[in-house]
Design an enzyme around this catalytic site. Structure first.
Site, PDB file in Angstrom:
ATOM      1  N   ASN A 185     -14.406  -3.671  42.950  1.00  8.11           N
ATOM      2  CA  ASN A 185     -13.125  -4.007  42.331  1.00  8.11           C
ATOM      3  C   ASN A 185     -13.328  -4.140  40.821  1.00  8.11           C
ATOM      4  OD1 ASN A 185     -10.397  -4.994  42.070  1.00  8.11           O
ATOM      5  ND2 ASN A 185     -10.567  -5.762  44.167  1.00  8.11           N
TER       6      ASN A 185
ATOM      7  N   GLY B 150     -15.149   3.125  37.267  1.00  2.00           N
ATOM      8  CA  GLY B 150     -15.591   3.866  36.086  1.00  2.00           C
ATOM      9  C   GLY B 150     -16.013   5.293  36.324  1.00  2.00           C
TER      10      GLY B 150
ATOM     11  N   ASN C  23      -9.270  -6.726  51.026  1.00  2.00           N
ATOM     12  CA  ASN C  23      -9.470  -7.008  49.609  1.00  2.00           C
ATOM     13  C   ASN C  23      -9.695  -8.506  49.438  1.00  2.00           C
ATOM     14  OD1 ASN C  23      -9.461  -7.254  46.875  1.00  2.00           O
ATOM     15  ND2 ASN C  23      -7.471  -6.306  46.537  1.00  2.00           N
TER      16      ASN C  23
ATOM     17  N   GLY D 283      -1.542  -9.186  40.139  1.00  2.00           N
ATOM     18  CA  GLY D 283      -1.333 -10.288  41.091  1.00  2.00           C
ATOM     19  C   GLY D 283      -0.646  -9.852  42.373  1.00  2.00           C
ATOM     20  N   PHE D 284      -1.035  -8.687  42.871  1.00  2.00           N
ATOM     21  CA  PHE D 284      -0.520  -8.195  44.165  1.00  2.00           C
ATOM     22  C   PHE D 284       1.012  -8.161  44.213  1.00  2.00           C
ATOM     23  CE2 PHE D 284      -4.479  -9.903  46.680  1.00  2.00           C
ATOM     24  CZ  PHE D 284      -5.247  -8.870  46.167  1.00  2.00           C
TER      25      PHE D 284
ATOM     26  N   LYS E 253     -13.898  -4.846  50.504  1.00  2.00           N
ATOM     27  CA  LYS E 253     -13.977  -4.475  49.086  1.00  2.00           C
ATOM     28  C   LYS E 253     -14.529  -5.643  48.281  1.00  2.00           C
ATOM     29  CE  LYS E 253     -11.524  -2.274  45.298  1.00  2.00           C
ATOM     30  NZ  LYS E 253     -10.348  -1.487  44.921  1.00  2.00           N
TER      31      LYS E 253
ATOM     32  N   SER F  19     -10.042  -9.244  44.405  1.00  3.37           N
ATOM     33  CA  SER F  19      -9.169  -9.192  43.222  1.00  3.37           C
ATOM     34  C   SER F  19      -9.356 -10.483  42.440  1.00  3.37           C
ATOM     35  CB  SER F  19      -7.702  -9.062  43.629  1.00  3.37           C
ATOM     36  OG  SER F  19      -6.889  -9.355  42.504  1.00  3.37           O
TER      37      SER F  19
ATOM     38  N   SER G 245      -4.925  -1.250  52.190  1.00  2.00           N
ATOM     39  CA  SER G 245      -5.614  -2.411  51.634  1.00  2.00           C
ATOM     40  C   SER G 245      -4.785  -3.672  51.840  1.00  2.00           C
ATOM     41  CB  SER G 245      -5.861  -2.183  50.137  1.00  2.00           C
ATOM     42  OG  SER G 245      -6.331  -3.380  49.543  1.00  2.00           O
TER      43      SER G 245
ATOM     44  N   GLY H 262      -4.088   0.106  44.555  1.00  3.78           N
ATOM     45  CA  GLY H 262      -3.381  -0.458  43.412  1.00  3.78           C
ATOM     46  C   GLY H 262      -2.526   0.553  42.681  1.00  3.78           C
TER      47      GLY H 262
ATOM     48  N   ASP I 260      -0.726   3.104  44.104  1.00  3.04           N
ATOM     49  CA  ASP I 260       0.516   3.303  44.855  1.00  3.04           C
ATOM     50  C   ASP I 260       0.595   2.198  45.909  1.00  3.04           C
ATOM     51  OD1 ASP I 260       2.828   4.298  45.918  1.00  3.04           O
ATOM     52  OD2 ASP I 260       1.985   6.203  46.616  1.00  3.04           O
TER      53      ASP I 260
ATOM     54  N   ASN J  87      -7.145 -11.656  40.532  1.00  2.00           N
ATOM     55  CA  ASN J  87      -5.813 -12.077  40.088  1.00  2.00           C
ATOM     56  C   ASN J  87      -5.025 -12.910  41.083  1.00  2.00           C
ATOM     57  OD1 ASN J  87      -6.139 -10.695  37.594  1.00  2.00           O
ATOM     58  ND2 ASN J  87      -5.767  -8.771  38.679  1.00  2.00           N
ATOM     59  N   THR J  88      -5.653 -13.287  42.198  1.00  2.00           N
ATOM     60  CA  THR J  88      -5.041 -14.243  43.125  1.00  2.00           C
ATOM     61  C   THR J  88      -5.972 -15.444  43.178  1.00  2.00           C
ATOM     62  OG1 THR J  88      -3.929 -12.560  44.459  1.00  2.00           O
ATOM     63  CG2 THR J  88      -4.371 -14.656  45.541  1.00  2.00           C
TER      64      THR J  88
ATOM     65  N   ASN K  70      -5.950  -5.439  34.000  1.00  2.00           N
ATOM     66  CA  ASN K  70      -4.729  -5.769  34.736  1.00  2.00           C
ATOM     67  C   ASN K  70      -4.823  -7.137  35.366  1.00  2.00           C
ATOM     68  OD1 ASN K  70      -4.412  -5.762  37.927  1.00  2.00           O
ATOM     69  ND2 ASN K  70      -6.199  -4.489  37.438  1.00  2.00           N
ATOM     70  N   ARG K  71      -3.670  -7.796  35.409  1.00  2.00           N
ATOM     71  CA  ARG K  71      -3.530  -9.046  36.171  1.00  2.00           C
ATOM     72  C   ARG K  71      -2.218  -8.972  36.941  1.00  2.00           C
ATOM     73  NH1 ARG K  71      -3.293 -10.938  30.708  1.00  2.00           N
ATOM     74  NH2 ARG K  71      -1.149 -11.262  29.962  1.00  2.00           N
TER      75      ARG K  71
ATOM     76  N   GLY L 122     -12.457   1.033  34.474  1.00  2.00           N
ATOM     77  CA  GLY L 122     -12.682   2.196  33.616  1.00  2.00           C
ATOM     78  C   GLY L 122     -14.108   2.279  33.107  1.00  2.00           C
TER      79      GLY L 122
HETATM   80  C1  LIG Z   1      -3.505  -1.639  37.487  1.00  2.00           C
HETATM   81  C2  LIG Z   1      -4.524  -1.798  38.572  1.00  2.00           C
HETATM   82  C3  LIG Z   1      -4.145  -2.349  39.788  1.00  2.00           C
HETATM   83  C4  LIG Z   1      -5.085  -2.498  40.805  1.00  2.00           C
HETATM   84  N1  LIG Z   1      -4.680  -3.019  42.006  1.00  2.00           N
HETATM   85  C5  LIG Z   1      -5.580  -3.113  43.015  1.00  2.00           C
HETATM   86  C6  LIG Z   1      -5.174  -3.572  44.288  1.00  2.00           C
HETATM   87  O1  LIG Z   1      -4.014  -3.881  44.532  1.00  2.00           O
HETATM   88  N2  LIG Z   1      -6.127  -3.665  45.268  1.00  2.00           N
HETATM   89  C7  LIG Z   1      -7.435  -3.322  45.047  1.00  2.00           C
HETATM   90  O2  LIG Z   1      -8.257  -3.407  45.970  1.00  2.00           O
HETATM   91  N3  LIG Z   1      -7.833  -2.857  43.848  1.00  2.00           N
HETATM   92  C8  LIG Z   1      -6.943  -2.741  42.847  1.00  2.00           C
HETATM   93  N4  LIG Z   1      -7.347  -2.265  41.636  1.00  2.00           N
HETATM   94  C9  LIG Z   1      -8.778  -1.926  41.442  1.00  2.00           C
HETATM   95  C10 LIG Z   1      -9.054  -0.453  41.669  1.00  2.00           C
HETATM   96  O3  LIG Z   1      -8.760  -0.055  42.983  1.00  2.00           O
HETATM   97  C11 LIG Z   1     -10.549  -0.150  41.364  1.00  2.00           C
HETATM   98  O4  LIG Z   1     -11.355  -0.857  42.280  1.00  2.00           O
HETATM   99  C12 LIG Z   1     -10.945  -0.544  39.961  1.00  2.00           C
HETATM  100  O5  LIG Z   1      -9.914  -0.254  39.039  1.00  2.00           O
HETATM  101  C13 LIG Z   1     -12.214   0.176  39.503  1.00  2.00           C
HETATM  102  O6  LIG Z   1     -12.031   1.578  39.494  1.00  2.00           O
HETATM  103  P1  LIG Z   1     -11.697   2.405  38.157  1.00  2.00           P
HETATM  104  O7  LIG Z   1     -12.707   2.013  37.133  1.00  2.00           O
HETATM  105  O8  LIG Z   1     -11.761   3.845  38.585  1.00  2.00           O
HETATM  106  O9  LIG Z   1     -10.319   2.004  37.745  1.00  2.00           O
HETATM  107  C14 LIG Z   1      -6.428  -2.106  40.595  1.00  2.00           C
HETATM  108  C15 LIG Z   1      -6.801  -1.540  39.368  1.00  2.00           C
HETATM  109  C16 LIG Z   1      -5.874  -1.379  38.359  1.00  2.00           C
HETATM  110  C17 LIG Z   1      -6.298  -0.777  37.046  1.00  2.00           C
END
Ligand SMILES: Cc1cc2nc3c(=O)[nH]c(=O)nc-3n(C[C@H](O)[C@H](O)[C@H](O)COP(=O)(O)O)c2cc1C
Length: 333
Positions: free
Chosen positions: A241, A294, A178, A119-120, A212, A181, A145, A68, A70, A183-184, A116-117, A265
């Site tokens: 996730n 987190g 994945n 939505g891929f 995941k 998520s 992913s 998410g 990059d 958001n889909t 975040n939302r 977080g």
């Molecule tokens: C802005 C944002 C976008 C994300 N996009 C994806 C994504 O495209 N695919 C995915 O598997 N996880 C995505 N995640 C989830 C993260 O990979 C991770 O599983 C989640 O944020 C928990 O880790 P953290 O607490 O270190 O952020 C996204 C998280 C954030 C904050």
């Protein structure tokens, strides 16, 4: 307080008038345009050598960039220079898609959290494949992913994932499926026993496939899913996730708590660790686990490793703590 927290973060958090997505785009742009001598100098400073092997892949250290950050792989060479031992790009979908309307990314600063939302939002699997082909290996293992295109009905999800898989697996050290998520619409139902069995059956090949999972699944649901992972050749599990829960937010962030989307977080630390521990004990350690959720300090990483994770990933912790967290977490193992 690190230099990042006292000097760099305040600047980044003000980019775009405080719009989190603008700050994200700005930072990615900067990282993408780093000259290679600068990257080499950074790598000398940040790289950590703590080799670990999992699902047949050798990692220089156990700390990866979470999916998410990059999505389209635009800043790929920068991540190893910041000390990451592996990078997971995506989530990408078979069809390019814009994602949800903005604003869709929110910092909850006092809670060291993000909602975040997105939505891929992504340029599509073919565009990523072209980029990876042109770029060549990045010096650390690369995970890709995959998610379901929004326009594709759930009933056709397997074919959609398969399209992306065919395009991208030649460039990937592992594929992350994945299905978690929030958001889909409907995506998380693909975590059901029968759906995940179909998906894993279709994606079976030489490239390791990891699943995941969401932190909001019940333990019986996770146990069912793990059985399918074990019987259908999954190489491992990525846990977790973002969560739909809103526990553990600071008072100042309560107004933001009503934003739809997934929370990540600091409020996710315990929840993710419990899921990692459950997966580890339920499978007797037979499925390698990438722990994510987190990790905000070295101790959080150490606790995830103790709970059974072989590798960990960072997203929100990297936003709030900066690159020094990568090395600190890598040394926690
Ligand atoms: C802005 C944002 C976008 C994300 N996009 C994806 C994504 O495209 N695919 C995915 O598997 N996880 C995505 N995640 C989830 C993260 O990979 C991770 O599983 C989640 O944020 C928990 O880790 P953290 O607490 O270190 O952020 C996204 C998280 C954030 C904050």
């Amino acid at each position: 307080m690190t230099l990042f927290e006292s000097a760099v973060r305040p600047v980044l958090f003000r980019v775009g008038g405080g719009d989190a997505e603008k700050a994200h785009e700005f930072t990615l742009g900067r990282l993408a345009s780093l000259p290679s001598p600068v990257r080499a100098a950074m790598r000398a400073r940040y790289a950590t050598n703590r080799p670990v092997e999992a699902f047949g892949v050798r990692f220089p250290n156990p700390v990866g960039l979470a999916a998410g950050m990059d999505k389209n792989g635009v800043a790929l060479p920068a991540w190893p220079a910041l000390g990451f031992g592996f990078v997971e790009v995506g989530t990408v979908t078979a069809q390019a898609q814009p994602g949800n309307d903005r604003p869709r990314l929110f910092r909850l600063r006092d809670s060291e959290a993000i909602i975040n939302r997105m939505g891929f939002n992504n340029a599509g699997a073919a565009a990523l494949a072209d980029r990876l082909k042109a770029l060549g290996p990045i010096g650390v293992p690369l995970g890709v992913s995959l998610g379901k295109s929004k326009v594709t009905p759930l009933a056709d999800a397997v074919e959609d994932y398969l399209t992306s898989y065919r395009l991208l697996h030649p460039y990937a050290d592992y594929i992350a499926v994945n299905v978690s998520s929030p958001n889909t619409p409907g995506l998380r139902t693909l975590q059901d026993k029968d759906s995940i069995a179909d998906l894993l059956g279709a994606l079976r090949g030489e490239t390791p496939v990891l699943v995941k999972i969401a932190p909001d699944l019940s333990e019986p649901a996770i146990a069912e899913l793990l059985e399918v992972c074990l019987s259908h050749g999954a190489a491992g599990v990525i846990a977790t996730n973002t969560t739909l829960a809103r526990d553990g937010l600071a008072a100042a962030d309560q107004p933001r708590a009503t934003e739809a989307g997934g929370l990540s977080g600091a409020p996710l630390t315990e929840k993710a660790r419990k899921v990692v521990h459950f997966v580890h004990t339920e499978t007797d350690g037979r499925l390698p686990i990438i722990g994510v959720g987190g990790v905000m300090c070295a101790d959080d990483a150490a606790r995830l490793f103790d709970a059974g994770a072989t590798l960990v990933q960072l997203y929100s912790g990297f936003i709030y703590k900066g690159p020094s967290l990568v090395r600190a977490a890598a040394r926690a193992r």
